[in-house]
Design a protein around this motif. Structure first.
Motif, short mmCIF file in Angstrom:
data_model
loop_
_atom_site.label_atom_id
_atom_site.label_comp_id
_atom_site.label_asym_id
_atom_site.label_seq_id
_atom_site.Cartn_x
_atom_site.Cartn_y
_atom_site.Cartn_z
N ASP A 10 0.87 -1.15 -0.08
CA ASP A 10 0.13 0.12 -0.10
C ASP A 10 0.88 1.27 -0.06
O ASP A 10 0.62 2.32 -0.64
CB ASP A 10 -1.13 -0.04 1.28
CG ASP A 10 -2.08 -0.96 0.94
OD1 ASP A 10 -2.25 -1.49 -0.01
OD2 ASP A 10 -2.51 -1.22 2.03
N ALA A 11 1.83 1.11 0.65
CA ALA A 11 2.96 2.39 0.83
C ALA A 11 3.44 2.51 -0.76
O ALA A 11 3.60 3.71 -1.03
CB ALA A 11 4.04 2.15 1.84
N GLU A 12 3.80 1.50 -1.26
CA GLU A 12 4.43 1.58 -2.50
C GLU A 12 3.65 2.07 -3.65
O GLU A 12 3.77 3.09 -4.22
CB GLU A 12 4.98 0.06 -3.08
CG GLU A 12 6.33 -0.10 -2.17
CD GLU A 12 6.86 -1.50 -2.66
OE1 GLU A 12 6.24 -2.31 -3.34
OE2 GLU A 12 7.70 -2.00 -2.05
N LYS A 24 1.33 6.68 -6.83
CA LYS A 24 0.22 7.51 -6.98
C LYS A 24 0.73 9.14 -6.86
O LYS A 24 0.42 10.07 -7.76
CB LYS A 24 -1.04 7.51 -6.27
CG LYS A 24 -1.77 6.51 -6.70
CD LYS A 24 -2.88 6.33 -5.81
CE LYS A 24 -3.90 5.04 -6.20
NZ LYS A 24 -5.03 5.02 -5.46
N LEU A 25 1.48 9.26 -5.90
CA LEU A 25 1.74 10.62 -5.38
C LEU A 25 2.72 11.45 -6.17
O LEU A 25 2.89 12.58 -6.35
CB LEU A 25 2.28 10.60 -3.83
CG LEU A 25 1.17 10.52 -2.90
CD1 LEU A 25 1.57 10.47 -1.39
CD2 LEU A 25 -0.04 11.37 -2.85
N THR A 26 3.62 10.30 -6.83
CA THR A 26 4.84 10.73 -7.50
C THR A 26 4.46 10.99 -9.12
O THR A 26 5.24 11.43 -10.02
CB THR A 26 5.78 9.95 -7.55
OG1 THR A 26 5.67 8.47 -7.55
CG2 THR A 26 6.66 10.22 -6.10
N SER A 27 3.28 10.35 -9.39
CA SER A 27 2.81 10.45 -10.86
C SER A 27 2.55 12.10 -11.30
O SER A 27 2.15 12.90 -10.10
CB SER A 27 1.43 9.72 -10.85
OG SER A 27 0.38 10.27 -9.99
N ARG A 28 2.56 12.30 -12.38
CA ARG A 28 2.36 13.74 -13.10
C ARG A 28 0.80 14.28 -12.55
O ARG A 28 0.73 15.50 -12.45
CB ARG A 28 2.31 13.36 -14.43
CG ARG A 28 3.80 13.22 -14.76
CD ARG A 28 4.04 13.96 -16.32
NE ARG A 28 5.46 13.42 -16.71
CZ ARG A 28 6.42 14.21 -16.50
NH1 ARG A 28 6.29 15.29 -15.90
NH2 ARG A 28 7.68 13.66 -16.95
N LYS A 29 0.03 13.41 -12.30
CA LYS A 29 -1.41 13.79 -12.01
C LYS A 29 -1.54 14.50 -10.58
O LYS A 29 -2.10 15.56 -10.64
CB LYS A 29 -2.41 12.64 -11.86
CG LYS A 29 -3.65 12.97 -11.70
CD LYS A 29 -4.55 11.81 -11.65
CE LYS A 29 -5.92 12.12 -11.13
NZ LYS A 29 -6.61 10.92 -10.99
N CYS A 65 1.35 20.01 0.05
CA CYS A 65 1.99 19.30 0.83
C CYS A 65 2.41 17.96 0.13
O CYS A 65 2.70 16.68 0.93
CB CYS A 65 1.62 18.98 2.25
SG CYS A 65 1.09 20.40 2.97
N LEU A 66 2.55 17.77 -1.27
CA LEU A 66 2.93 16.70 -1.93
C LEU A 66 4.24 16.26 -1.45
O LEU A 66 4.37 15.03 -1.33
CB LEU A 66 3.02 17.05 -3.26
CG LEU A 66 3.16 15.93 -4.26
CD1 LEU A 66 2.26 14.64 -4.06
CD2 LEU A 66 3.36 16.21 -5.49
N MET A 67 5.32 16.89 -1.49
CA MET A 67 6.68 16.36 -1.20
C MET A 67 6.79 15.86 0.38
O MET A 67 7.19 14.78 0.62
CB MET A 67 7.89 17.56 -1.12
CG MET A 67 8.26 18.04 -2.51
SD MET A 67 8.62 16.59 -3.49
CE MET A 67 10.31 16.01 -2.66
N ALA A 68 5.86 16.46 1.37
CA ALA A 68 5.81 15.75 2.77
C ALA A 68 5.16 14.53 2.51
O ALA A 68 5.59 13.59 3.30
CB ALA A 68 5.30 16.89 3.62
N ARG A 69 3.86 14.41 2.13
CA ARG A 69 3.36 13.27 1.84
C ARG A 69 4.25 12.14 1.07
O ARG A 69 4.16 10.93 1.64
CB ARG A 69 2.06 13.22 1.10
CG ARG A 69 0.98 13.98 1.94
CD ARG A 69 -0.23 14.22 1.47
NE ARG A 69 -0.21 14.97 0.12
CZ ARG A 69 -1.15 14.87 -0.85
NH1 ARG A 69 -2.45 14.45 -0.42
NH2 ARG A 69 -0.99 15.86 -1.71
N THR A 70 5.02 12.43 0.01
CA THR A 70 5.59 11.71 -0.65
C THR A 70 6.77 11.01 0.30
O THR A 70 7.07 9.94 0.38
CB THR A 70 6.38 12.20 -1.86
OG1 THR A 70 5.21 12.68 -2.82
CG2 THR A 70 7.24 11.16 -2.63
#
Length: 172
Positions: free
Chosen positions: A113-115, A120-125, A133-138
């Protein structure tokens, strides 16, 4: 009259002497009598000592028998508990195996699930400005996929909390 008393004592002494001389039988010397008496006393003492030894040996045998019987009773008591202990140990081993399998399944699912969340979070979308806070979540997702515990990712969690706090406060 005065003479008659002294003559009777002399007559008695004379009678004793004549009895000793005229008596027939076996007479023992004083030395032989003392030796017989000592032998008799030694024999009595020896018999008493043997009785005491027999008594002590009997008591020792009784004590050893009692100890042996007690040990046998304890051994039987322990043998009565052994099947129950083996059953409990087998149940505990089975429960441990079940819990280890469950933990392994859950940790594998969490890593997966983490992978997938990381992908998902690193995708272009999600890289648009609409994803705060995309970087913090990633970073948290990558930390959780690499490491085992939340304590190892506490710095990333604090960074996410700060980012969320800043985002909410600035939007309001």
């Amino acid at each position: 009259m005065g003479n008659s008393g002294s003559t009777s004592v002399a007559n008695e002494e004379q009678n004793e002497n004549t009895l000793d001389e005229t008596a027939s039988g076996v007479f023992l010397s004083d030395e032989l009598q003392n030796r017989i008496l000592q032998d008799f006393q030694s024999k009595v003492l020896k018999e008493e000592w043997e009785k005491h030894q027999k008594y002590m040996i009997a008591k020792g045998n009784e004590r050893r028998l009692e100890e042996f019987q007690k040990m046998e009773a304890i051994e039987q008591h322990l043998n009565g508990f052994r099947p129950q202990n083996e059953m409990l140990h087998s149940q505990l081993d089975q429960r441990i195996d079940e819990l280890q399998a469950k933990f392994s399944d859950i940790s594998t699912a969490a890593k997966f699930d983490a992978e997938s969340l990381e992908k998902k979070l690193t995708s272009r979308k999600f890289q648009s400005s609409e994803a705060p806070c995309l970087m913090a979540r990633t970073n948290i997702a990558m930390c959780l996929s690499d490491k085992q515990g939340l304590n190892d990712c506490s710095d990333f969690i604090r960074a996410l909390e700060k980012c969320v706090q800043d985002t909410i406060v600035t939007k309001q």
